[in-house]
Design an enzyme around this catalytic site. Structure first.
Site, short mmCIF file in Angstrom:
data_model
loop_
_atom_site.label_atom_id
_atom_site.label_comp_id
_atom_site.label_asym_id
_atom_site.label_seq_id
_atom_site.Cartn_x
_atom_site.Cartn_y
_atom_site.Cartn_z
N LYS A 14 32.31 43.63 35.79
CA LYS A 14 31.81 42.57 34.91
C LYS A 14 31.64 41.25 35.66
CE LYS A 14 35.15 42.93 31.77
NZ LYS A 14 35.97 44.06 32.26
N ARG A 89 37.90 41.09 23.08
CA ARG A 89 38.64 42.27 23.50
C ARG A 89 39.34 42.95 22.33
NH1 ARG A 89 39.49 40.45 29.25
NH2 ARG A 89 40.53 42.08 30.42
N ARG A 128 40.53 46.08 44.97
CA ARG A 128 40.33 44.65 44.69
C ARG A 128 41.64 43.89 44.88
NH1 ARG A 128 37.82 43.01 38.93
NH2 ARG A 128 39.95 43.09 38.18
N ARG A 134 44.88 39.08 43.39
CA ARG A 134 45.31 39.08 42.00
C ARG A 134 46.50 40.01 41.84
NH1 ARG A 134 40.62 39.73 37.55
NH2 ARG A 134 42.40 40.57 36.41
N ARG A 146 46.74 47.70 31.56
CA ARG A 146 45.45 47.08 31.23
C ARG A 146 44.45 48.12 30.75
NH1 ARG A 146 44.55 44.54 36.72
NH2 ARG A 146 42.57 43.72 35.96
P1 AMP Z 1 40.34 39.85 33.17
O1 AMP Z 1 40.17 38.85 34.25
O2 AMP Z 1 39.21 39.85 32.18
O3 AMP Z 1 40.64 41.23 33.69
O4 AMP Z 1 41.62 39.41 32.33
C1 AMP Z 1 42.89 39.30 32.93
C2 AMP Z 1 43.97 39.18 31.86
O5 AMP Z 1 43.74 38.00 31.05
C3 AMP Z 1 44.05 40.32 30.86
O6 AMP Z 1 44.81 41.41 31.35
C4 AMP Z 1 44.72 39.63 29.67
O7 AMP Z 1 46.11 39.46 29.89
C5 AMP Z 1 44.10 38.25 29.70
N1 AMP Z 1 42.84 38.18 28.90
C6 AMP Z 1 41.59 37.94 29.36
N2 AMP Z 1 40.69 37.92 28.36
C7 AMP Z 1 41.39 38.18 27.23
C8 AMP Z 1 41.04 38.31 25.85
N3 AMP Z 1 39.76 38.20 25.43
N4 AMP Z 1 42.03 38.56 24.95
C9 AMP Z 1 43.31 38.67 25.34
N5 AMP Z 1 43.71 38.58 26.62
C10 AMP Z 1 42.78 38.33 27.57
#
Ligand code: AMP
Length: 190
Positions: A14, A89, A128, A134, A146
Site C-alpha cells: 500500500k 480498518r 521490510r 520498523r 497484525r
Molecule cells: P500500518 O503502517 O498501516 O501497517 O499501521 C501500523 C499500525 O498502526 C497498526 O498495526 C495499528 O496498530 C496502527 N494503525 C494504523 N492504522 C490504523 C487504523 N486505521 N485503525 C487502528 N489502528 C491503526
C-alpha cells in the site's frame, strides 16, 4: 474529487503504490500508520496513547483513530482528493468515514484492494523489517497479530464496499510497475 481507499493486508504494498498514485493523480496521502509513527517519534499525547497498540500489532481504538483522521482531512480543504492508506480498518471506521465525507458533500470513490496471500506477506514483512527499522516488522509474533487483526476486523470491509459497488481487487504480486498500471486502469475506467 477522487477519494480512494487503498486496501490490503500489512505488506501488500500500500505504501509503495500510494506514493506512485499520489504523484500521478495529485492527491493527499493519509496513512494512519505513518501519522501514528510520527506522533510516537515526536512524543505527543496521541503517540503515547497509540504506542502500546503499534508495538503489539493490535489496532488502535476506533474513537481515537477516527478523531485523528477527521482532523487530518480538515487540514486539506482544497485538495483534489485523498488516498486513505491503512484507514478504514474496521466497519465502525468505514461508517464514520462515509458520514464525515457526506457531511462535506463528498464520498469514497472506490476501494482499491491489493490482493496478496499470507505466506508472501510474512516473507515481505520480515524483509521490510531489515530495511525499514520498523519494530513491528521484525517480530514474527507481532506480524502474526497484525495479520490476524486484518483477517478478523479489516477483511469484512471488502463486503462493505462491495455492497456499495466500490470494491476493485488487483493482483498485488508481481512487478511494482505492473501493479501500478493495474491500479491506474481501475481508476481511469471507473
Ligand atoms: P500500518 O503502517 O498501516 O501497517 O499501521 C501500523 C499500525 O498502526 C497498526 O498495526 C495499528 O496498530 C496502527 N494503525 C494504523 N492504522 C490504523 C487504523 N486505521 N485503525 C487502528 N489502528 C491503526
Amino acid at each position: 474529487m477522487l477519494n480512494i481507499v487503498l486496501f490490503g493486508p500489512p505488506g501488500a504494498g500500500k505504501g509503495t503504490q500510494s506514493e506512485k498514485l499520489l504523484a500521478k493523480y495529485n492527491l493527499v496521502h493519509l496513512s494512519t500508520g505513518d501519522i501514528f509513527r510520527a506522533n510516537i517519534k515526536n512524543e505527543t499525547n496521541l503517540g503515547a496513547l497509540a504506542k502500546t497498540y503499534l508495538d503489539s500489532g493490535q489496532l488502535v481504538p476506533d474513537e481515537l483513530t477516527i478523531k485523528m483522521l477527521e482532523s487530518e482531512i480538515d487540514k486539506h480543504q482544497n485538495s483534489n482528493g485523498f488516498i486513505f492508506d491503512g484507514f478504514p480498518r474496521t466497519e465502525t471506521q468505514a461508517k464514520a468515514l462515509d458520514e464525515f465525507l457526506f457531511s462535506k458533500n463528498q464520498s469514497i470513490t472506490m476501494m482499491l484492494a491489493l490482493e496478496v496471500e499470507e505466506n508472501e506477506l510474512r516473507k515481505r514483512l520480515l524483509l521490510r523489517g531489515k530495511d525499514s527499522g520498523r519494530a513491528d516488522d521484525q517480530n514474527p509474533e507481532v506480524i502474526q497479530n497484525r495479520i490476524d487483526e486484518y483477517n478478523k476486523k479489516t477483511l469484512p470491509l471488502k463486503e462493505f464496499y462491495t455492497s456499495q459497488n466500490k470494491y476493485k481487487g488487483v493482483n498485488g504480486v508481481g512487478e511494482i510497475a505492473t501493479i501500478f498500471e493495474l491500479l491506474c486502469s481501475a481508476i481511469d475506467n471507473n
